[in-house]
Scaffold this active site. Structure first.
Site, PDB file in Angstrom:
ATOM      1  N   ARG A  77      73.686 -41.533  -7.949  1.00 17.34           N
ATOM      2  CA  ARG A  77      74.005 -42.421  -9.163  1.00 17.34           C
ATOM      3  C   ARG A  77      73.741 -43.833  -8.832  1.00 17.34           C
ATOM      4  O   ARG A  77      73.202 -44.553  -9.541  1.00 17.34           O
ATOM      5  CB  ARG A  77      75.243 -41.891  -9.955  1.00 17.34           C
ATOM      6  CG  ARG A  77      75.462 -43.165 -11.093  1.00 17.34           C
ATOM      7  CD  ARG A  77      76.644 -42.585 -12.242  1.00 17.34           C
ATOM      8  NE  ARG A  77      77.789 -41.798 -11.456  1.00 17.34           N
ATOM      9  CZ  ARG A  77      78.860 -42.598 -10.931  1.00 17.34           C
ATOM     10  NH1 ARG A  77      78.951 -43.627 -10.667  1.00 17.34           N
ATOM     11  NH2 ARG A  77      79.731 -41.767 -10.334  1.00 17.34           N
ATOM     12  N   TYR A  84      61.466 -51.975 -32.304  1.00 13.15           N
ATOM     13  CA  TYR A  84      61.680 -50.591 -32.427  1.00 13.15           C
ATOM     14  C   TYR A  84      63.043 -50.385 -33.172  1.00 13.15           C
ATOM     15  O   TYR A  84      64.039 -51.238 -32.785  1.00 13.15           O
ATOM     16  CB  TYR A  84      61.767 -50.243 -30.917  1.00 13.15           C
ATOM     17  CG  TYR A  84      62.132 -48.653 -30.898  1.00 13.15           C
ATOM     18  CD1 TYR A  84      61.393 -47.706 -31.792  1.00 13.15           C
ATOM     19  CD2 TYR A  84      63.339 -48.316 -30.143  1.00 13.15           C
ATOM     20  CE1 TYR A  84      62.035 -46.336 -31.769  1.00 13.15           C
ATOM     21  CE2 TYR A  84      63.468 -46.903 -30.047  1.00 13.15           C
ATOM     22  CZ  TYR A  84      62.848 -46.085 -30.791  1.00 13.15           C
ATOM     23  OH  TYR A  84      63.455 -44.776 -30.869  1.00 13.15           O
ATOM     24  N   ASP A 120      61.128 -57.254 -24.068  1.00 17.43           N
ATOM     25  CA  ASP A 120      60.647 -56.026 -24.251  1.00 17.43           C
ATOM     26  C   ASP A 120      59.120 -56.002 -24.077  1.00 17.43           C
ATOM     27  O   ASP A 120      58.572 -56.240 -24.921  1.00 17.43           O
ATOM     28  CB  ASP A 120      61.299 -55.425 -25.466  1.00 17.43           C
ATOM     29  CG  ASP A 120      61.024 -53.754 -25.374  1.00 17.43           C
ATOM     30  OD1 ASP A 120      60.059 -53.457 -24.607  1.00 17.43           O
ATOM     31  OD2 ASP A 120      61.615 -53.017 -25.885  1.00 17.43           O
ATOM     32  N   LYS A 159      56.397 -44.742 -22.383  1.00 18.64           N
ATOM     33  CA  LYS A 159      55.515 -45.386 -22.977  1.00 18.64           C
ATOM     34  C   LYS A 159      54.149 -45.553 -22.058  1.00 18.64           C
ATOM     35  O   LYS A 159      53.995 -44.468 -21.149  1.00 18.64           O
ATOM     36  CB  LYS A 159      55.542 -46.357 -23.813  1.00 18.64           C
ATOM     37  CG  LYS A 159      56.869 -46.421 -24.695  1.00 18.64           C
ATOM     38  CD  LYS A 159      56.575 -45.160 -25.755  1.00 18.64           C
ATOM     39  CE  LYS A 159      57.812 -45.261 -26.807  1.00 18.64           C
ATOM     40  NZ  LYS A 159      59.074 -44.706 -26.408  1.00 18.64           N
TER      41      LYS A 159
HETATM   42  O1  P1T Z   1      62.528 -43.919 -26.597  1.00 17.55           O
HETATM   43  P1  P1T Z   1      63.111 -44.839 -25.303  1.00 17.55           P
HETATM   44  O2  P1T Z   1      62.466 -44.482 -23.922  1.00 17.55           O
HETATM   45  O3  P1T Z   1      64.641 -44.973 -25.243  1.00 17.55           O
HETATM   46  O4  P1T Z   1      62.444 -46.388 -25.608  1.00 17.55           O
HETATM   47  C1  P1T Z   1      63.000 -47.165 -26.572  1.00 17.55           C
HETATM   48  C2  P1T Z   1      62.051 -48.291 -27.143  1.00 17.55           C
HETATM   49  C3  P1T Z   1      62.212 -49.529 -26.421  1.00 17.55           C
HETATM   50  N1  P1T Z   1      61.208 -50.503 -26.643  1.00 17.55           N
HETATM   51  C4  P1T Z   1      60.362 -50.189 -27.561  1.00 17.55           C
HETATM   52  C5  P1T Z   1      59.155 -51.326 -27.581  1.00 17.55           C
HETATM   53  C6  P1T Z   1      60.039 -49.026 -28.103  1.00 17.55           C
HETATM   54  O5  P1T Z   1      58.810 -48.770 -28.727  1.00 17.55           O
HETATM   55  C7  P1T Z   1      60.895 -47.978 -27.681  1.00 17.55           C
HETATM   56  C8  P1T Z   1      60.503 -46.696 -28.252  1.00 17.55           C
HETATM   57  N2  P1T Z   1      59.598 -46.511 -29.175  1.00 17.55           N
HETATM   58  C9  P1T Z   1      59.470 -45.260 -29.977  1.00 17.55           C
HETATM   59  C10 P1T Z   1      59.830 -43.954 -29.406  1.00 17.55           C
HETATM   60  C11 P1T Z   1      58.336 -45.424 -30.814  1.00 17.55           C
HETATM   61  O6  P1T Z   1      57.576 -44.278 -31.204  1.00 17.55           O
HETATM   62  O7  P1T Z   1      57.957 -46.486 -31.491  1.00 17.55           O
END
Ligand code: P1T
Length: 387
Positions: A51, A103, A175, A200
């Site tokens: 961890r 998001y 972000d 992503k």
């Molecule tokens: O899904 P996660 O790995 O927790 O990421 C969150 C997140 C953070 N920032 C941006 C710009 C994002 O697009 C996302 C997650 N977005 C999607 C799942 C979507 O389909 O837009």
């Protein structure tokens, strides 16, 4: 030598060297929760418990830091876990400025989780620097930028907002999920922390969930590392291996995403079934000039469109594409299509969605790296369908 190497080379080598025990060229998956100590408090290497740190994760963190031009990197179990770690820099009574289009899960975390802990969030249209100046105050602890934004692809001037935030002693986090470090490096533009959903483009194959933070500020790193250790929202070791493998091809993937998206955006702009196309690379995009300045070598793989004919026409489009699969998420090699108002941004209050233009006839495309002719044909047949 590392500092002189170009992005594509660092993507393949940074943070990694052949395994000293065997010569394995691929960083091993150190699938272990703990590390044996010869005597209490003495470690054989640098590690005591996974961890806190694990060699596969350390390699990934160093690799990502190098790609963002940062001194430090930290990885998390998801993008929202990384976002939450930054929010833990705030205490009750602190104020946060959040760009108004983000998001849906980010919006929810700020407004429905950290609001309960006494952190106050103000939404600001950060494409307007005067609006940022008007909203910021001595109570502002954190400024959160997402650019390009999800889903309306607004582009925010990172250097401009960072300069204003610095005058007020606020920490700026960007972000960078949509742009990727290949196209945009926020730390070079004055931001303090960069955040990604690794799920992503960094992962790129729609097979792993993860997040990361990068910074060059030692004190921020120390605080964020403490939260990471204390909350334990760390990625699994196998995921770290997958992300490490994926960053090696980030540059060539993103180049193809950009080339395909750029061609498709132009084609969609001339299509009679489409009302409006949002893509930072189009001259018609309201912040095209800012995008051309701060995104180097391309405008990303995301396109958002308003379809003529309202909700029915939007639903017809997302149901009828064959290669563009209907699913949440983005940034994978395969093309995806989705309906933000019903899917990714359903948790955003309806009045805010209306204000931002997240309408019923809005459709978001994540353009993959398939052949562009096949993708165009797929959209054409779906848009041609009637009834
Ligand atoms: O899904 P996660 O790995 O927790 O990421 C969150 C997140 C953070 N920032 C941006 C710009 C994002 O697009 C996302 C997650 N977005 C999607 C799942 C979507 O389909 O837009």
């Amino acid at each position: 030598m590392e500092g002189e190497l170009r992005f594509e080379t660092r993507a393949i080598h940074a943070g990694q060297s052949p395994d000293p025990a065997t010569g394995a060229i691929a960083t091993p998956i150190y699938q272990t929760s703990t590390f044996v100590q010869p005597t209490p408090g003495q470690f054989i290497g640098e590690y005591d418990y996974s961890r806190a740190a694990n060699p596969t994760r350390t390699a990934l963190e160093a690799n990502l830091a190098s790609l963002e031009g940062a001194r430090f990197g930290l990885c998390y179990s998801s993008g929202v876990a990384a976002t939450g770690a930054v929010l833990h820099l705030c205490s009750a009574g602190d104020e946060v400025l959040l760009c108004d289009d983000v998001y849906g899960g980010t919006n929810r975390l700020f407004h429905r989780v950290f609001a309960q802990l006494g952190v106050k969030t103000t939404l600001v249209d950060m494409t307007d620097l005067d609006a940022v100046r008007a909203a910021i105050s001595s109570k502002t602890k954190l400024v959160w930028i997402e650019t390009p934004t999800n889903p309306t692809l607004k582009v925010i001037d990172i250097a401009g907002v960072s300069a204003i935030a610095r005058e007020h002693g606020a920490t700026v986090t960007v972000d960078n999920t949509f742009a990727t470090p290949y196209l945009q490096r926020p730390l070079e533009l004055g931001a303090d922390i960069v955040c990604h959903s690794m799920t992503k483009y960094i992962g790129g194959h729609s097979d792993a969930i993860g997040g990361c933070l990068m910074t060059s500020d030692e004190e921020l790193m120390r605080k964020l590392k403490f939260v990471q250790l204390s909350e334990g929202a760390v990625p699994g070791i196998q995921e770290c291996f997958l992300f490490l493998r994926s960053t090696k091809t980030l540059a060539i993937r993103v180049e193809r995403h950009c080339a395909n998206a750029s061609q498709i955006a132009k084609w969609l702009e001339g299509h009679k079934a489409i009302e409006r196309v949002l893509y930072p690379g189009l001259a018609s995009h309201p912040q095209h000039e800012v995008a051309a300045r701060q995104m180097r070598g391309g405008f990303g793989g995301m396109i958002t469109v308003y379809v003529k004919g309202g909700l029915d026409a939007a639903k017809r489009l997302v149901e009828r594409t064959r290669l563009f699969q209907l699913a949440e998420s983005l940034g994978g090699v395969e093309s995806l299509i989705e309906h933000p108002a019903i899917m990714t941004h359903a948790s955003v209050p309806p009045e805010q969605r209306a204000k931002l233009g997240i309408a019923d006839h809005l459709v978001r495309l994540s353009v993959g790296i398939e052949h562009v002719d096949d993708l165009t044909r797929d959209l054409d047949q779906a848009l041609a369908s009637r009834g």
